[in-house]
Design an enzyme around this catalytic site. Structure first.
Site, PDB file in Angstrom:
ATOM      1  CD  GLU C  60      -1.631  -4.238   1.982  1.00  0.00           C
ATOM      2  OE1 GLU C  60      -1.666  -5.399   1.505  1.00  0.00           O
ATOM      3  OE2 GLU C  60      -1.907  -3.225   1.310  1.00  0.00           O
ATOM      4  CG  HIS C 129     -10.079   3.589  -0.124  1.00  0.00           C
ATOM      5  ND1 HIS C 129     -10.379   2.316  -0.496  1.00  0.00           N
ATOM      6  CD2 HIS C 129      -8.905   3.878  -0.748  1.00  0.00           C
ATOM      7  CE1 HIS C 129      -9.442   1.865  -1.331  1.00  0.00           C
ATOM      8  NE2 HIS C 129      -8.531   2.798  -1.495  1.00  0.00           N
TER       9      HIS C 129
END
Ligand SMILES: Cc1ncc(C[n+]2csc(CCOP(=O)(O)OP(=O)(O)O)c2C)c(N)n1
Ligand SMILES: Cc1ncc(C[n+]2csc(CCOP(=O)(O)OP(=O)(O)O)c2C)c(N)n1
Ligand SMILES: [Mg+2]
Ligand SMILES: [Mg+2]
Lengths: 345, 340, 345, 340
Positions: C60, C129
């Site tokens: 990322e 999440h």
């Protein structure tokens, strides 16, 4: 009582924690160097050895993650980030991991890690070496966030943070390192989540964090000379923050200035203003004033820096503005009351 | 998991006797039957949390954990049922967790991707890829600082080696000479992406060498090979010789997430799977056991036993309660003052 | 006009931008897979090639940094993070780099990067999440943050973001992907920083973001049946946000509910409540209500998830509470006025 | 910086003729005199922003930038005066920036740690360690997507290789075969920490190999060696043969930050410095020039010229204005609609 500087008080807390609790160790960048930590970690590695005082490679993510792992395994690590800006590389371990672990695993594994980050700004350092990002961490459940403003609290909050047993962000400010204050020799805790009233007053409440709390005390002296009796509250912890002390004060004064030397939008002052406006709605006699940085990155050039950072002066102006607003409303309300009275006759 | 408490640095026998092989077979069978039962429950949507099955990779968790003791720490990720079971986690608490029940190992707060069993050294599995690698390094640092003989083992996939903190962690472990054994389960895929779409070279184990630590690549479907490599790594770690990186090559039979066999997250890979099915780690071990004279009846009996155990666990999960709504805000913080 | 779903509208914006502007490309995890992006990127790589639609390794930080670098070099990249949670590994490139670059270099180098992140929660996914972290980025100057709630805005805001020339965080919500809406075929922009009034009303203002804006519309229908005439404002952009539209509405209704399906403390609702309480102080007839997530990580177990997420029901309750508060104050004020009247005689 | 516009992929002559050597010597001299003048201004506190001097490392920026054209991109970090000057940045705008003046290259918003010269391809230097490594990879991706022959070069220190995104960046560059040349200036220190306190092995260039790209270690005080290695790397990059990692070994003469020679940020390192002073990259080049017949008078003349130029730049900086306070809030965003 002895006077120590803020930095010396931190160092004393470190030394006592290290001496007292074999689970405590320190890891981070610059812990062997006065450049990064000032006097706050001075020669700790000579006293406690380089095994327990670990100056690390430039790997913010893994060192923070490692401290979290050591905490899971029963240690009480203190990670050191010499600037909050660098800690942005460690947001995943802090926000995704440390903050969640207790909740996810229903308290079966605790994360007694202290993450110390310094606000280190001014001196023409610029946008990437100046940030005060407490709000980012205040937003996240599962993290406690403390911001000592005095030598006494610098020591007491560090000890409380290490003993807390949860992930605690301990945010200090380099601009305070040389501030002296009375500090007891023994180990003591300043309870996380309790504010300190630095001056009692009845006209306006000034609630401030860290460096701005020190400035607020100065501001209150100027205000006093101008006949304004300010109550000054040093927040000390921003997460959780001491609602009761703040609300009681506002209920008394009806006027609030919140000061935090960080960005305004979604910052500490936003939460305090929103909460107070909600919970003390009927007591507020004027709009709350927020003293913050402008929503602009830090410049380097000295005159721009000077324009950028707020201090006591801005707090004084804000307090006067709030009181003006109160006066104005008072005048309007009285006039309308008189008018109603006249009409009624 | 190895019996007995932690050892004192004497090199461990790496040969595998039949009793150990039998135990490892049982562990693999428990994982296999649990996973395949869960697959069915996912198909019927009785289990609804996102679930990443370990079928096909059983030899790795089993071989590694057989070289560990209960005191050793392990950590996992999103695909960690196998790690949990191999380390000795309670199978009923696993199933209940998948159902979101309060009797689950995380009291229904974690689901499949967040497992924990502190009583056997599993300090947590979490689904942020590579997250537990530095965390495991930190647990190893704790062991070293306390002068313990414990080791710390993060399990992670090939995808995790693309995260920078994997590399930072190798460096920290090397630098502080920590008792950590990095287990990379290279199953060739990170979600829908084949490793050749993510890396130029197929040499994950070589990251060890460049950091000055031990590294090896091995057949992750061969439980004996995994066990033997793990034992050597554990011995080095316990003897202060520092970390090891083991790249265990394997293949997951099922899709990235959920029960699909041939197709999920947008990839078809039937052909590849056809090549890997014959490399079944359980079949291989069964063959070895048979060759060593273990009667087929015993082998069948073991399977029935394990099947019963798994069915029991599912029943337990079904019959358990959901956490009460009022618990929602519990455990954000622990009240740790008590244990100071 | 055609109806498209929210996800299809995004996909159309992507396709048109890619076709129209050779500087546009897409990089991120899962851009070749329906698993991560739903229909929102469907088969773009078949249409525009894998050179311009780049499905990346799990890196990322570097992929986001690379997008920023490509933007500096004159491209118009769109980075895709299939969950905001994963993007926490890229906070350094976003907050330290993208947000600062223009300011530091006095506008000589611009950073026309769009960072698309999806809020992807529910379904027993749990704490790591599920996060909706818009407030973290709203706090940071130098970033714009948009949050479309409708198919129309999903398309128009993406096009506006790419054309803006500054770093824009484009935050979508998986819970909206299947929502249909009318979407023009041509390329069009929804101006960043402008809110949309979804329903005019006079009793109470409901200002909401993203998924909660859709819920607010539903809530207004329930309220209507109960005789309450709510004004619903979909904020669309949280940074900058449309002060004028919000303040005008509050000046009219005197009552405000702010809804954002994210954490409360220092969140979007904190800033809106603080700002409105400051700027429309005299117009507010009751305390502002904030509808948010509790300050708790996301659990997995279905019943806990159900208790965790607010929706239309919570907005309705909040609106009724605010109106009750207003009534109560009105009653007290009238009584005291009558009392004064009586006393006066 | 090399003359002429970008080349079309023909292998470049790597031998260094006298004219080029003379130009490189001039560049090194400009850096040296600028840095040493700044050191004095730091001592007298006329310059007050945090400043990391490049003295001792001049051959690296010089040799690399001599292999680049004006169109090529470079990026730097906290210690980037040398990169700025070698790429052709205006020396007056550099000095003014250090003084925080509006005539500075960043209009007084950046100081020493944030330099920019887009007109010569320097898109920015920023002090977050390793930050510009992925950024440079992205600029290289832009070049590739546009089908240009441009290359992109991040300069960074040995410390930066400890950041995970350095490794992520190597992988991305390798995978997409990007025209990027990673220049690691290994000066043995990251702030107060010697490399042996941060890594087990002294082999940074080997990270290239494990990622499947070219890598080499070289003497960073030898401007010819640096130039030749850079030319080869640039040729490979322009010809689509992908990235290169060059580890240039060197030593900074001054402290980590500020003007101190022998002691700063808590380390004494006089002895080491004594070993490195004789390896002065300028002295070495001067010797080569003299041997090739360049008269001493010309060498002295060049030094005087450069001295004058630097003094001029300092005068310019002193005489420039500070940015007006009202500008404080400018440039947070650019109004980029115009150029769409
Ligand atoms: C930080 C982060 N980025 C992305 C993801 C999305 N994600 C979930 S699993 C996965 C694949 C991981 O592959 P690998 O590490 O090889 O493990 P495997 O699934 O093969 O067991 C990805 C990318 C994530 N969970 N965390
Ligand atoms: C992300 C980040 N972490 C830490 C720092 C503090 N820091 C500034 S310079 C420096 C040393 C970097 O060493 P190296 O990369 O070798 O460059 P050198 O100073 O030797 O040129 C460090 C750690 C920083 N600026 N950024
Ligand atoms: Mg994999
Ligand atoms: Mg260095």
């Amino acid at each position: 009582m002895r006077a120590l500087t803020y930095a010396q008080a931190m160092r004393e807390a470190f030394a006592q924690l290290l001496a007292f609790d074999p689970r405590v160790f320190v890891i981070g960048q610059g812990v062997w160097s006065p450049w990064y930590a000032g006097a706050s970690l001075k020669e700790l590695e000579k006293e406690f050895g380089r095994d327990r005082i670990i100056d690390s490679p430039v790997s913010e993510n893994a060192t923070t993650g490692a401290a979290i792992g050591a905490a899971l395994a029963g240690m009480r690590p203190i990670v050191f980030h010499p600037r909050m800006d660098f800690m942005l590389l460690a947001v995943d371990p802090i926000v995704n991991q440390a903050a969640n672990w207790s909740y996810i695993f229903a308290g079966q594994v605790q994360v007694p890690v202290v993450i110390r980050a310094s606000i280190n700004r001014g001196g023409e350092q610029g946008a990437q070496h100046s940030q005060a990002l407490q709000a980012l961490f205040m937003h996240v459940p599962g993290l406690k966030v403390v911001m000592p403003a005095t030598a006494y609290d610098a020591k007491g909050l560090l000890i409380a943070a290490v003993n807390d047993g949860n992930p605690v962000m301990y945010i200090d400010d380099r601009w305070l390192y040389d501030e002296p204050g009375e500090v007891p020799e023994e180990m003591y805790e300043v309870p996380i989540g309790s504010a300190a009233v630095r001056r009692m007053g009845t006209d306006v409440s000034i609630v401030a964090t860290s460096y701005m709390a020190a400035q607020a005390v100065n501001a209150s002296k100027v205000l006093e000379r101008r006949g304004i009796d300010a109550e000054v509250i040093d927040l000390r912890s921003v997460s959780p923050w001491d609602r009761e002390t703040v609300l009681n004060s506002v209920r008394k004064t009806g006027c609030l200035v919140v000061a935090d030397a960080a960005w305004k939008t979604c910052g500490v002052t936003a939460e305090l203003a929103a909460s107070v406006a909600e919970e003390a709605f009927d007591d507020l006699k004027a709009p709350i004033a927020r003293v913050c940085l402008p929503d602009v990155p830090a410049p380097t050039s000295a005159p721009l820096e000077k324009a950028y950072y707020p201090g006591a002066e801005e707090i004084v102006l804000a307090a006067e503005r709030v009181l003006d607003q109160k006066e104005k409303r008072w005048a309007i309300a009285s006039r309308s009351l008189i008018r109603k009275h006249i009409t009624a006759h | 998991m190895r019996n007995g408490s932690k050892r004192n640095g004497n090199p461990q026998e790496t040969s595998v006797n039949q009793a150990l092989l039998w135990e490892m077979y049982r562990t693999m069978m428990r994982i296999r039957i649990a996973e395949e039962s869960i697959a069915k429950l996912l198909e019927s949507e009785e289990i609804r949390c996102p679930t990443h099955l370990y079928t096909g990779q059983e030899a790795i968790a089993t071989g590694v954990c057989a070289a560990l003791t209960k005191e050793d720490y392990i950590f996992g990720g999103h695909r960690s049922h196998g790690h949990y079971l191999a380390k000795g986690g309670d199978i009923r608490a696993l199933m209940a967790e998948l159902y979101g029940k309060v009797s689950g190992c995380a009291r229904g707060r974690g689901g499949s991707m967040h497992l924990v069993a502190p009583e056997v050294g599993l300090l947590g599995t979490v689904p942020l890829v590579a997250a537990t690698i530095p965390i495991a390094v930190g647990a190893a640092l704790a062991c070293k600082l306390r002068g313990e003989q414990r080791v710390s083992v993060p399990f992670f996939g090939d995808g995790a080696t693309e995260e920078g903190h994997f590399h930072e962690s190798l460096n920290l472990a090397a630098l502080y000479c920590l008792p950590v054994i990095f287990i990379c389960e290279n199953n060739l895929y990170s979600s829908h992406m084949h490793i050749s779409e993510r890396r130029v070279k197929g040499n994950i184990y070589q990251f060890a060498e460049v950091h000055g630590i031990h590294g090896a690549s091995l057949d992750g479907n061969d439980v004996i090979a995994v066990y033997q490599a793990a034992v050597k790594a554990v011995d080095r770690a316990r003897n202060g010789a520092g970390p090891t990186l083991l790249e265990c090559r394997t293949y997951r039979w099922r899709g990235h997430v959920g029960p699909a066999m041939d197709m999920d997250v947008g990839v078809k890979r039937k052909d590849e799977l056809k090549d890997w099915l014959p490399k079944d780690p359980l079949a291989r071990t069964r063959f070895q056991l048979a060759k060593a004279g273990r009667p087929q009846t015993e082998i069948d009996q073991l399977e029935r036993e394990v099947m019963g155990e798994v069915q029991n666990a599912i029943r337990f999960a079904r019959e358990s309660f959901y956490p009460p709504k009022n618990d929602l805000k519990d455990y954000v913080f622990v009240d740790a003052k008590a244990d100071n």
